[in-house]
Design an enzyme around this catalytic site. Sequence first.
Site, PDB file in Angstrom:
ATOM      1  N   ARG A 176       0.468  -1.304  -0.369  1.00 50.99           N
ATOM      2  CA  ARG A 176      -0.076   0.092   0.078  1.00 50.99           C
ATOM      3  C   ARG A 176       1.004   1.030  -0.192  1.00 50.99           C
ATOM      4  O   ARG A 176       2.192   1.331   0.246  1.00 50.99           O
ATOM      5  CB  ARG A 176      -0.795   0.137   1.487  1.00 50.99           C
ATOM      6  CG  ARG A 176      -0.416  -0.033   2.428  1.00 50.99           C
ATOM      7  CD  ARG A 176      -1.368   0.204   3.513  1.00 50.99           C
ATOM      8  NE  ARG A 176      -1.113   0.583   4.783  1.00 50.99           N
ATOM      9  CZ  ARG A 176      -0.821  -0.898   5.672  1.00 50.99           C
ATOM     10  NH1 ARG A 176      -0.900  -1.418   5.475  1.00 50.99           N
ATOM     11  NH2 ARG A 176      -0.582  -0.589   7.148  1.00 50.99           N
ATOM     12  N   SER A 193       6.986   4.208  -6.016  1.00 47.84           N
ATOM     13  CA  SER A 193       6.671   5.153  -6.622  1.00 47.84           C
ATOM     14  C   SER A 193       7.247   5.207  -8.452  1.00 47.84           C
ATOM     15  O   SER A 193       7.426   5.983  -8.716  1.00 47.84           O
ATOM     16  CB  SER A 193       7.435   6.249  -6.687  1.00 47.84           C
ATOM     17  OG  SER A 193       7.089   7.116  -4.540  1.00 47.84           O
ATOM     18  N   GLY A 225       6.010  -2.179  -4.969  1.00 45.58           N
ATOM     19  CA  GLY A 225       6.527  -0.831  -3.980  1.00 45.58           C
ATOM     20  C   GLY A 225       5.591   0.097  -3.899  1.00 45.58           C
ATOM     21  O   GLY A 225       4.621   0.301  -4.425  1.00 45.58           O
ATOM     22  N   HIS A 226       4.948   0.430  -2.232  1.00 45.26           N
ATOM     23  CA  HIS A 226       4.639   1.352  -2.654  1.00 45.26           C
ATOM     24  C   HIS A 226       4.539   2.757  -3.361  1.00 45.26           C
ATOM     25  O   HIS A 226       5.650   3.108  -3.433  1.00 45.26           O
ATOM     26  CB  HIS A 226       4.818   2.343  -0.867  1.00 45.26           C
ATOM     27  CG  HIS A 226       5.701   2.720  -0.742  1.00 45.26           C
ATOM     28  ND1 HIS A 226       6.764   2.140  -0.297  1.00 45.26           N
ATOM     29  CD2 HIS A 226       6.683   4.257  -0.512  1.00 45.26           C
ATOM     30  CE1 HIS A 226       8.175   2.892   0.139  1.00 45.26           C
ATOM     31  NE2 HIS A 226       7.578   4.660  -0.154  1.00 45.26           N
ATOM     32  N   ASN A 227       3.376   3.273  -3.417  1.00 43.68           N
ATOM     33  CA  ASN A 227       3.087   4.583  -4.080  1.00 43.68           C
ATOM     34  C   ASN A 227       3.258   4.012  -6.186  1.00 43.68           C
ATOM     35  O   ASN A 227       3.467   5.025  -6.657  1.00 43.68           O
ATOM     36  CB  ASN A 227       3.932   6.022  -4.333  1.00 43.68           C
ATOM     37  CG  ASN A 227       3.961   6.307  -2.607  1.00 43.68           C
ATOM     38  OD1 ASN A 227       2.659   5.737  -2.296  1.00 43.68           O
ATOM     39  ND2 ASN A 227       5.305   6.323  -1.963  1.00 43.68           N
TER      40      ASN A 227
END
Length: 187
Positions: A104, A145, A125-127
Site C-alpha cells: 500500500r 513510486s 513497492g508502495h506508491n
Amino acid sequence: EEGALIGTGAVLGPGCEIGSDTVIGANAVIGAGVTVGRDCVIGAGAIVECAHLGNGVVLQPGVTIGAEGFGFQMGREGHKKIPQLGRVIIQDRVEIGANSTVDRSTLSDTTIGEGSKIDNLVQVGHNCRIGRNCVISGMSGLAGSTVLEDGVVMGANSGARGHLTIGAGTVVLARAGVTHDIPPGMT
C-alpha cells in the site's frame, strides 16, 4: 453478494464487501473495509488489506495485497518508520501470480491498471502506478513510486529503481535494471 463462495478457514474483516460469484480460497484473509468485485478468485492463503479490487481479479495462492510499504526516515539514531496510510487499487481483469506482493502507498494509492498480468514472486513497492495491460514476469521488482505506463512488458527478474517512469509500450528485457526514465516504445 449472493453467489459468493467462502473457503474453509477464510477470515472476513468487518465491513468488507465480496461481489457475486467471487470465490475466496481456504485460509485467505480479507481485511476490514476491503472491497472485492464480482467474478474474482482469491487463492488459498492470500491476504488482502487496505484495498479495492475490481471485477474479474485473480489473486493466486499466497499473494499479499496492501502490506505496509518499505518506508523509513534515516537518521544517526537509527531508522524511523514512515507510516503507510494509503491503499491499493486493483482494476478489472488483473491477475497476480502466487507469492507476489503489492504494498500500500504512503498517502495516496498504489494502482494496477485493468487487464495487467503479474507473474509469481513479483514485488510492487508502495506508491507504484501500473498502467493498463502491462505484463510483469516472475521475480521482477518495482521500487516505490515507479510508474509503468500502458502496455509495458517487464522480462523475468528485471527491476526498476524507484521514482521513475517507464513509457507506454516499452519492453524491459529479462534481468535488466532500469535506473532512469524510459521514453515510450523503447526496448
